[in-house]
Write a protein that holds these residues in place. Structure first.
Motif, short mmCIF file in Angstrom:
data_model
loop_
_atom_site.label_atom_id
_atom_site.label_comp_id
_atom_site.label_asym_id
_atom_site.label_seq_id
_atom_site.Cartn_x
_atom_site.Cartn_y
_atom_site.Cartn_z
N ALA A 37 0.83 -1.20 0.00
CA ALA A 37 0.00 0.00 0.00
C ALA A 37 0.86 1.26 0.00
O ALA A 37 0.58 2.22 -0.71
CB ALA A 37 -0.93 0.00 1.21
N SER A 38 1.92 1.25 0.79
CA SER A 38 2.79 2.41 0.86
C SER A 38 3.58 2.61 -0.42
O SER A 38 3.79 3.74 -0.87
CB SER A 38 3.76 2.28 2.04
OG SER A 38 3.07 2.31 3.26
N LEU A 39 4.02 1.52 -1.02
CA LEU A 39 4.73 1.62 -2.29
C LEU A 39 3.82 2.19 -3.37
O LEU A 39 4.24 3.05 -4.16
CB LEU A 39 5.25 0.23 -2.70
CG LEU A 39 6.37 -0.34 -1.85
CD1 LEU A 39 6.62 -1.80 -2.19
CD2 LEU A 39 7.65 0.47 -2.04
N ALA A 40 2.57 1.75 -3.39
CA ALA A 40 1.62 2.27 -4.37
C ALA A 40 1.33 3.74 -4.11
O ALA A 40 1.23 4.54 -5.05
CB ALA A 40 0.32 1.46 -4.33
N ARG A 41 1.22 4.10 -2.85
CA ARG A 41 0.94 5.49 -2.49
C ARG A 41 2.11 6.39 -2.88
O ARG A 41 1.92 7.50 -3.39
CB ARG A 41 0.67 5.57 -0.99
CG ARG A 41 -0.07 6.79 -0.55
CD ARG A 41 -0.39 6.72 0.92
NE ARG A 41 -1.43 5.75 1.21
CZ ARG A 41 -1.25 4.64 1.91
NH1 ARG A 41 -0.08 4.35 2.40
NH2 ARG A 41 -2.25 3.82 2.11
N ALA A 42 3.33 5.92 -2.63
CA ALA A 42 4.51 6.70 -3.01
C ALA A 42 4.57 6.88 -4.52
O ALA A 42 4.89 7.97 -5.02
CB ALA A 42 5.77 6.00 -2.50
N ALA A 43 4.25 5.82 -5.26
CA ALA A 43 4.29 5.92 -6.72
C ALA A 43 3.26 6.92 -7.24
O ALA A 43 3.49 7.63 -8.22
CB ALA A 43 4.04 4.54 -7.33
N ASP A 44 2.11 6.99 -6.56
CA ASP A 44 1.04 7.88 -7.01
C ASP A 44 1.29 9.33 -6.61
O ASP A 44 1.14 10.25 -7.43
CB ASP A 44 -0.29 7.40 -6.43
CG ASP A 44 -1.46 8.27 -6.86
OD1 ASP A 44 -1.56 8.56 -8.08
OD2 ASP A 44 -2.26 8.68 -6.01
N LEU A 45 1.68 9.54 -5.35
CA LEU A 45 1.80 10.90 -4.84
C LEU A 45 3.21 11.47 -4.97
O LEU A 45 3.39 12.69 -4.99
CB LEU A 45 1.37 10.94 -3.37
CG LEU A 45 -0.12 10.73 -3.12
CD1 LEU A 45 -0.39 10.52 -1.63
CD2 LEU A 45 -0.94 11.89 -3.64
N LEU A 46 4.20 10.60 -5.03
CA LEU A 46 5.59 11.04 -5.14
C LEU A 46 6.26 10.33 -6.32
O LEU A 46 7.25 9.63 -6.15
CB LEU A 46 6.34 10.75 -3.83
CG LEU A 46 5.75 11.38 -2.57
CD1 LEU A 46 6.40 10.80 -1.32
CD2 LEU A 46 5.91 12.90 -2.61
#
Length: 336
Positions: A51-60
């Motif tokens: 989840a965090s990896l996906a969030r980082a890819a989307d937002l950062l």
């Protein structure tokens, strides 16, 4: 607006800080994107879970994924967006391995702690900031625009208050200065309002479903929205319902209906007691009416409080303020 668009469309003036995000949970990734959008440059992020990896890819997007000590060692401003229970050990561990450096800005997003938790880093010479957004986070780009409605509690040494306030303003929020010793009480207030509201809504939803209401959220949304608006605007003058009205008979009927739901019954009784006391102190409830309602609540307590097995199973709701504590993020160093 997507995080990518924000990065491409921002002012091209040289950034003032390089930023490293430790914890790409719902809070860390959003605040990192907000700092990036403001003109700072996020150059490293620590993320582990899917989840965090996906969030980082989307937002950062495009920001390198590094180990935590590498993130901390490579930037001017470190954003520590981790759970309260993980923060002290994380700071101590990073200080022990020499990850921090003098003059580095270290910001944590915990509502519970002030800058005392950063003492191990401060001894090295970092500039400590506690910056907590009083907001519920989804961990998506939607939150970037919602930051404009949020207040951020800033705790730091006097000479760094302008820096903390400036960072909050750049992210779109409204800074409020909070003293170190007031952080726990502040955090308790937010938890009482936001975390317990989620529990209350879950229990109310269950009762409506048991009553045969097919769309309880549709029924509750306008009611709760109006109740919240009235309470924020009018304070205790917004009190309504059978308890402040002194209607002991209706309270007794409610408690009888809740006999098969001891946890919800316990919530109802606790909140009713608090409402009686508030209404009585404000002159909204006559002494005789208050006593009649309290008598009903005391009578109902005799049976439910004697249920030792049930009381042993009481647990706080897992639904919470994904506030900056999440209120802040959800794992040892991020959302797990």
């Amino acid at each position: 607006m997507s995080a990518t668009a924000g990065r491409q469309g921002r002012n091209e003036d040289p950034p003032r800080f390089t930023v490293g995000v430790v914890g790409a949970g719902r809070v860390g990734a959003v605040l990192g994107a907000a700092l990036d959008r403001a003109g700072h440059r996020v150059v490293a992020v620590a993320a582990v879970s899917e989840a965090s990896l996906a969030r980082a890819a989307d937002l950062l997007p495009g920001v390198p994924l590094l180990d935590v000590p590498q993130v901390v060692g490579s930037v001017d401003l470190v954003l520590l967006a981790v759970p309260d229970e993980a923060l002290p050990g994380l700071v101590t561990g990073l200080a022990t391995v020499g990850a921090f450096r003098p003059g580095q800005v270290v910001v944590h997003t915990s509502g519970r702690y002030g800058i005392g938790v950063l003492e191990a880093a401060a001894r090295i010479g970092v500039l400590p900031l506690a910056v907590h957004p009083a907001m519920s986070f989804t961990g998506t780009s939607i939150d970037l625009d919602r930051l404009g409605d949020a207040c951020f509690a800033v705790t730091t040494v006097k000479e760094l208050e302008p820096l903390g306030e400036a960072l909050v303003l750049e992210m779109g929020g409204e800074p409020i200065t909070l003293e170190e010793e007031d952080r726990p009480l502040y955090h308790a207030g937010l938890s009482l309002a936001a975390n317990h509201l989620a529990t209350l809504v879950a229990q109310a939803t269950q009762l409506l479903e048991d009553a045969g209401v097919e769309t309880p959220h549709r029924v509750l949304a306008p009611l709760l929205g109006a109740a919240l608006e009235n309470a924020l605007r009018d304070g205790d003058h917004a009190l309504s319902g059978p308890v402040p009205g002194g209607d002991a008979a209706t309270v007794a009927e409610h408690l009888a209906e809740l006999a098969t739901e001891p946890q919800i019954r316990s919530t109802y009784r606790a909140l009713s007691r608090a409402t009686v006391e508030l209404a009585r102190r404000r002159g909204r409830l006559r002494a005789a009416e208050a006593e009649s309602v309290l008598a009903v609540l005391d009578e109902s307590a005799d049976s439910s409080d004697s249920d030792g097995g049930h009381r042993g199973n009481d647990r706080p709701s897992d639904q919470g303020l994904d506030t900056a504590d999440d209120l802040t993020d959800d794992g040892p160093t991020e959302e797990s």
